[in-house]
Design an enzyme around this catalytic site. Structure first.
Site, mmCIF file in Angstrom:
data_model
loop_
_atom_site.group_PDB
_atom_site.id
_atom_site.type_symbol
_atom_site.label_atom_id
_atom_site.label_comp_id
_atom_site.label_asym_id
_atom_site.label_seq_id
_atom_site.Cartn_x
_atom_site.Cartn_y
_atom_site.Cartn_z
ATOM 1 N N GLN A 21 53.770 92.361 29.041
ATOM 2 C CA GLN A 21 52.542 91.564 29.005
ATOM 3 C C GLN A 21 51.336 92.458 29.282
ATOM 4 O O GLN A 21 51.211 93.037 30.365
ATOM 5 C CB GLN A 21 52.616 90.459 30.063
ATOM 6 C CG GLN A 21 53.841 89.561 29.925
ATOM 7 C CD GLN A 21 53.638 88.412 28.963
ATOM 8 O OE1 GLN A 21 53.067 88.579 27.883
ATOM 9 N NE2 GLN A 21 54.112 87.249 29.344
ATOM 10 N N ASN A 45 42.120 91.516 25.462
ATOM 11 C CA ASN A 45 43.102 92.598 25.351
ATOM 12 C C ASN A 45 42.487 93.977 25.116
ATOM 13 O O ASN A 45 43.140 94.987 25.380
ATOM 14 C CB ASN A 45 44.113 92.274 24.247
ATOM 15 C CG ASN A 45 45.080 91.187 24.672
ATOM 16 O OD1 ASN A 45 45.784 91.327 25.660
ATOM 17 N ND2 ASN A 45 45.101 90.088 23.929
ATOM 18 N N ARG A 67 58.597 74.732 60.904
ATOM 19 C CA ARG A 67 57.896 75.751 60.110
ATOM 20 C C ARG A 67 58.409 77.158 60.448
ATOM 21 O O ARG A 67 58.316 77.608 61.590
ATOM 22 C CB ARG A 67 56.399 75.672 60.383
ATOM 23 C CG ARG A 67 55.546 76.606 59.529
ATOM 24 C CD ARG A 67 54.087 76.465 59.904
ATOM 25 N NE ARG A 67 53.612 75.119 59.650
ATOM 26 C CZ ARG A 67 53.064 74.719 58.513
ATOM 27 N NH1 ARG A 67 52.939 75.579 57.521
ATOM 28 N NH2 ARG A 67 52.657 73.475 58.372
ATOM 29 N N SER A 107 58.003 83.021 19.803
ATOM 30 C CA SER A 107 57.883 83.033 18.342
ATOM 31 C C SER A 107 57.457 84.406 17.840
ATOM 32 O O SER A 107 57.933 84.874 16.795
ATOM 33 C CB SER A 107 56.891 81.956 17.874
ATOM 34 O OG SER A 107 55.561 82.250 18.288
ATOM 35 N N ARG A 144 47.271 88.547 21.078
ATOM 36 C CA ARG A 144 46.488 87.735 20.147
ATOM 37 C C ARG A 144 45.005 88.067 20.279
ATOM 38 O O ARG A 144 44.539 88.508 21.324
ATOM 39 C CB ARG A 144 46.681 86.236 20.432
ATOM 40 C CG ARG A 144 48.032 85.680 20.078
ATOM 41 C CD ARG A 144 48.031 84.152 20.062
ATOM 42 N NE ARG A 144 47.480 83.584 21.278
ATOM 43 C CZ ARG A 144 46.358 82.882 21.345
ATOM 44 N NH1 ARG A 144 45.631 82.684 20.253
ATOM 45 N NH2 ARG A 144 45.926 82.379 22.481
#
Length: 229
Positions: free
Chosen positions: A106, A20, A158, A83, A10
């Site tokens: 990505q 980007n 732990r 979408s 976008r």
């Protein structure tokens, strides 16, 4: 087998303006993912989905296809990545170019080892997964709900990192890329569906760029990995 690498990008980034296409170690951020996908021997197409003409121009310059500009209805702050993925799937189906596998890549995760896409695709096929996500081992102890604190581990006993059993090892979803059988992606409207596989990657591939600090960290890693002065 037809395999599409799909890179959503976008134009309305809030944290870092025009993230980007901001230069990272000498080239636009999105260029790293485009070139890595194009270098694959198994990926057949690399498609960028964007609502921004300038991102489209840069993507084409680095060899990606930009067959459409993404509609405003799925380009806002609240629009989901799914979408955009489904929009691309619909476009490809109309063109009779529906792929067997759909890889969500990505752009904000630019650090990937050489041949990582091909290694993941072969792993996906070998294990007959329906979908796959990239992960890296996490050795951090996490807590949640400050009002009623609870830990992800037994804090009364732990564990040492080297004593953690394989079945108890936790993994971070890196977000670098996802592989999905396209038919199932469309049916479920989700990148993860059915028999899900985890593809382990090195820790440095877990870095995602959301801020200028992330840019600086990733730039130094990329310079080292690619011998950039």
């Amino acid at each position: 087998m037809s395999i599409v690498a799909f890179i959503p990008a976008r134009g309305g980034s809030k944290g870092v303006i025009q993230k980007n296409i901001k230069l990272l170690a000498g080239k636009p951020l999105i260029a790293w993912s485009i070139e890595q996908a194009l270098a694959s021997n198994l990926i057949t197409r690399v498609i960028v989905s964007t609502d921004c003409p300038e991102i489209a121009r840069v993507a084409k310059e680095y060899g990606a296809e930009v067959p459409f500009l993404r509609p405003d209805s799925i380009s806002g702050d609240k629009a989901t990545t799914e979408s955009a993925m489904l929009h691309c799937c619909s476009y490809l189906k109309e063109k009779n170019e529906f792929p067997e596998l759909f890889i969500l890549v990505q752009a904000t995760s630019p650090i990937r080892s050489e041949n990582q896409f091909d290694n993941a695709i072969l792993y996906f096929k070998k294990n007959n997964y329906d979908s796959l996500l990239t992960v890296s081992p996490s050795h951090r102890f996490t807590w949640k709900n400050p009002a009623n604190p609870s830990a992800s581990y037994d804090f009364t006993n732990r564990p040492r990192r080297q004593d953690i059993k394989e079945e108890d090892q936790e993994y971070l979803e890196t977000g670098s890329f996802y592989i999905t059988k396209t038919e199932l992606l469309v049916e479920a409207e989700n990148r993860l569906v059915g028999n899900i596989g985890m593809f382990k990657t090195p820790e440095d591939e877990s870095y995602e760029i959301d801020s200028l600090v992330d840019f600086k960290v990733c730039e130094e890693i990329l310079k080292i990995k690619n011998n950039i002065g």
